[in-house]
Write a protein that holds these residues in place. Structure first.
Motif, mmCIF file in Angstrom:
data_model
loop_
_atom_site.group_PDB
_atom_site.id
_atom_site.type_symbol
_atom_site.label_atom_id
_atom_site.label_comp_id
_atom_site.label_asym_id
_atom_site.label_seq_id
_atom_site.Cartn_x
_atom_site.Cartn_y
_atom_site.Cartn_z
ATOM 1 N N VAL A 11 35.540 53.114 43.094
ATOM 2 C CA VAL A 11 34.273 53.100 42.344
ATOM 3 C C VAL A 11 34.015 51.770 41.620
ATOM 4 C CG1 VAL A 11 34.127 55.603 42.007
ATOM 5 C CG2 VAL A 11 35.325 54.204 40.296
ATOM 6 N N ARG A 12 35.050 50.945 41.462
ATOM 7 C CA ARG A 12 34.913 49.739 40.637
ATOM 8 C C ARG A 12 33.906 48.747 41.250
ATOM 9 N NH1 ARG A 12 35.899 45.661 42.976
ATOM 10 N NH2 ARG A 12 35.651 44.279 41.208
ATOM 11 N N LYS A 13 33.415 47.893 40.404
ATOM 12 C CA LYS A 13 32.589 46.791 40.911
ATOM 13 C C LYS A 13 32.668 45.634 39.919
ATOM 14 C CE LYS A 13 28.211 48.420 38.945
ATOM 15 N NZ LYS A 13 26.852 48.879 39.219
ATOM 16 N N VAL A 122 45.218 29.468 36.300
ATOM 17 C CA VAL A 122 45.009 30.151 37.587
ATOM 18 C C VAL A 122 43.548 30.555 37.740
ATOM 19 C CG1 VAL A 122 45.620 32.142 39.020
ATOM 20 C CG2 VAL A 122 47.373 31.047 37.624
ATOM 21 N N ILE A 123 43.048 31.313 36.805
ATOM 22 C CA ILE A 123 41.697 31.871 36.942
ATOM 23 C C ILE A 123 41.295 32.497 35.614
ATOM 24 C CG2 ILE A 123 42.271 34.252 37.676
ATOM 25 C CD1 ILE A 123 40.194 33.609 40.065
ATOM 26 N N ALA A 124 40.013 32.834 35.480
ATOM 27 C CA ALA A 124 39.556 33.530 34.268
ATOM 28 C C ALA A 124 38.996 34.895 34.654
ATOM 29 C CB ALA A 124 38.483 32.699 33.565
ATOM 30 N N HIS A 135 30.330 51.797 37.315
ATOM 31 C CA HIS A 135 30.934 52.204 38.586
ATOM 32 C C HIS A 135 29.897 52.396 39.687
ATOM 33 C CE1 HIS A 135 34.605 53.900 36.283
ATOM 34 N NE2 HIS A 135 34.794 52.651 36.626
ATOM 35 N N ARG A 136 30.382 52.312 40.921
ATOM 36 C CA ARG A 136 29.537 52.665 42.065
ATOM 37 C C ARG A 136 29.517 54.178 42.203
ATOM 38 N NH1 ARG A 136 31.922 47.451 44.500
ATOM 39 N NH2 ARG A 136 30.049 46.194 44.642
ATOM 40 N N GLN A 137 28.433 54.651 42.732
ATOM 41 C CA GLN A 137 28.276 56.102 42.891
ATOM 42 C C GLN A 137 28.859 56.586 44.206
ATOM 43 O OE1 GLN A 137 27.044 57.939 40.331
ATOM 44 N NE2 GLN A 137 27.105 55.924 39.364
ATOM 45 N N SER A 168 37.283 40.242 46.416
ATOM 46 C CA SER A 168 37.788 38.916 46.795
ATOM 47 C C SER A 168 36.730 37.872 46.470
ATOM 48 C CB SER A 168 38.109 38.882 48.293
ATOM 49 O OG SER A 168 36.994 39.339 49.043
ATOM 50 N N ALA A 169 37.158 36.625 46.338
ATOM 51 C CA ALA A 169 36.222 35.535 46.031
ATOM 52 C C ALA A 169 35.166 35.466 47.124
ATOM 53 C CB ALA A 169 36.989 34.213 45.938
ATOM 54 N N SER A 170 33.910 35.443 46.737
ATOM 55 C CA SER A 170 32.767 35.444 47.664
ATOM 56 C C SER A 170 32.839 36.601 48.659
ATOM 57 C CB SER A 170 32.667 34.123 48.435
ATOM 58 O OG SER A 170 32.587 33.056 47.544
ATOM 59 N N ASN A 171 33.574 37.621 48.303
ATOM 60 C CA ASN A 171 33.725 38.835 49.139
ATOM 61 C C ASN A 171 34.195 38.499 50.562
ATOM 62 O OD1 ASN A 171 33.690 41.631 49.299
ATOM 63 N ND2 ASN A 171 31.575 41.729 50.023
HETATM 64 C C1 LIG Z 1 39.462 35.524 43.113
HETATM 65 C C2 LIG Z 1 38.029 35.933 42.828
HETATM 66 C C3 LIG Z 1 37.132 35.007 42.325
HETATM 67 C C4 LIG Z 1 35.816 35.395 42.048
HETATM 68 N N1 LIG Z 1 34.963 34.494 41.464
HETATM 69 C C5 LIG Z 1 33.723 34.886 41.075
HETATM 70 C C6 LIG Z 1 32.865 33.995 40.354
HETATM 71 O O1 LIG Z 1 33.213 32.838 40.090
HETATM 72 N N2 LIG Z 1 31.640 34.467 39.963
HETATM 73 C C7 LIG Z 1 31.226 35.736 40.247
HETATM 74 O O2 LIG Z 1 30.117 36.112 39.870
HETATM 75 N N3 LIG Z 1 32.015 36.605 40.951
HETATM 76 C C8 LIG Z 1 33.261 36.217 41.344
HETATM 77 N N4 LIG Z 1 34.093 37.099 41.996
HETATM 78 C C9 LIG Z 1 33.645 38.449 42.305
HETATM 79 C C10 LIG Z 1 33.386 38.627 43.798
HETATM 80 O O3 LIG Z 1 32.186 37.985 44.152
HETATM 81 C C11 LIG Z 1 33.349 40.130 44.112
HETATM 82 O O4 LIG Z 1 34.607 40.686 43.830
HETATM 83 C C12 LIG Z 1 32.995 40.426 45.554
HETATM 84 O O5 LIG Z 1 31.704 39.957 45.864
HETATM 85 C C13 LIG Z 1 33.048 41.941 45.829
HETATM 86 O O6 LIG Z 1 32.188 42.651 44.981
HETATM 87 P P1 LIG Z 1 32.715 43.770 43.990
HETATM 88 O O7 LIG Z 1 33.822 43.161 43.124
HETATM 89 O O8 LIG Z 1 31.535 44.152 43.156
HETATM 90 O O9 LIG Z 1 33.267 44.902 44.792
HETATM 91 C C14 LIG Z 1 35.400 36.727 42.306
HETATM 92 C C15 LIG Z 1 36.317 37.640 42.836
HETATM 93 C C16 LIG Z 1 37.613 37.266 43.087
HETATM 94 C C17 LIG Z 1 38.587 38.287 43.584
#
Ligand SMILES: Cc1cc2nc3c(=O)[nH]c(=O)nc-3n(C[C@H](O)[C@H](O)[C@H](O)COP(=O)(O)O)c2cc1C
Length: 252
Positions: A11-13, A122-124, A135-137, A168-171
């Motif tokens: 359900v997470r987003k 590493v990351i923020a 959450h997603r429905q 994931s980054a950029s899905n």
């Molecule tokens: C390693 C990582 C880096 C990400 N960096 C960004 C970011 O810089 N900006 C942003 O808006 N979303 C960022 N995201 C979120 C992703 O775009 C998002 O997880 C993906 O599109 C899937 O969508 P969901 O998390 O809603 O399921 C990041 C996700 C991950 C895992």
């Protein structure tokens, strides 16, 4: 790992808009304490979760949150995948407890923060109370690759379905899983030269997130995973992928 995380996977987003009201000091303290209970994928790599104000994080995309973690790690082999594995437990924990969060792959910490840490940034992770739904429905709201695009393993759909939903980054979902002789092998996509500049590190974090989802699903079904290096896995990456790690499932 905590209960409730498995259900949260489905359900997470990512939450990108937040109420400006900060979380209470007590709640923030609970969250910081929780970061000390996260289970590493690789033992012996020190990781630091620093709760920092927004002005300490330079973010190119307009995600404005009341709180941020800047995450730092010792720069040892596997540290990015280990960080992904750890931080995803926090992302799910926050979501399971009514708090929104979003990974920020292109955010950079103020120089003074990194200098003070002594570890590598590493990351923020942005977090706070969501302005809209947390959450997603329905699973249909997830944009994800089909199972056969991320694995050729038969008979483990319950576990791999949880991987499929990992963020994931950029899905880009840069992971692939195979199996041989009782070992599951995890591979990461080999990015082209241009993409590698930006994505090589993020993809390793992504793989740790996917393995975290596998591990949480395994625990849900009464198994734990044990990591190891595996010659056969290492020698047989699918075309376009490189080897990262293998693991075995064992009864709890
Ligand atoms: C390693 C990582 C880096 C990400 N960096 C960004 C970011 O810089 N900006 C942003 O808006 N979303 C960022 N995201 C979120 C992703 O775009 C998002 O997880 C993906 O599109 C899937 O969508 P969901 O998390 O809603 O399921 C990041 C996700 C991950 C895992």
């Amino acid at each position: 790992m905590d209960s409730g995380l498995y259900e949260t996977i489905f359900v997470r987003k990512s939450v990108r808009r937040y109420k400006s009201t900060p979380l209470s000091d007590g709640l923030l303290q609970d969250i910081v304490e929780h970061t000390r209970r996260l289970e590493p994928m690789l033992k012996g790599i020190k990781v630091e979760f620093k709760l920092v104000p927004g002005k300490m994080i330079k973010n190119l995309l307009p995600v404005k949150a009341p709180h941020y973690f800047a995450i730092f790690s010792e720069n040892k082999e596997g540290y990015l995948t280990n960080a992904g594995f750890l931080i995803q437990q926090l992302d799910l924990y926050l979501s399971a407890n009514g708090i929104g969060s979003c990974w920020l792959g292109i955010a950079k910490p103020a120089k003074v923060l990194e200098a003070a840490s002594g570890f590598k940034f590493v990351i923020a992770l942005a977090f706070g109370m969501p302005l809209h739904s947390l959450h997603r429905q329905s699973k249909l709201e997830f944009k994800r690759k089909p199972l056969e695009a991320i694995t050729n393993i038969q008979g483990m759909a319950d576990l791999l379905e949880a991987v499929r939903f990992a963020p994931s980054a950029s899905n880009s979902q840069p992971w692939y899983f195979t199996e041989s002789e009782g070992y599951i092998h995890a591979f990461c996509v080999r990015p082209g030269m241009i993409k590698a500049i930006f994505y090589a590190g993020l993809n390793k974090i992504d793989l740790g997130i996917a393995i975290c989802h596998f591990s949480i699903a395994a625990r849900h079904f009464g198994k734990i995973i044990e990591f190891s290096d595996n010659e056969k896995g290492r020698a047989n990456p699918p075309p376009g992928y490189y080897y990262n790690v293998s693991f075995k499932l064992r009864d709890v």
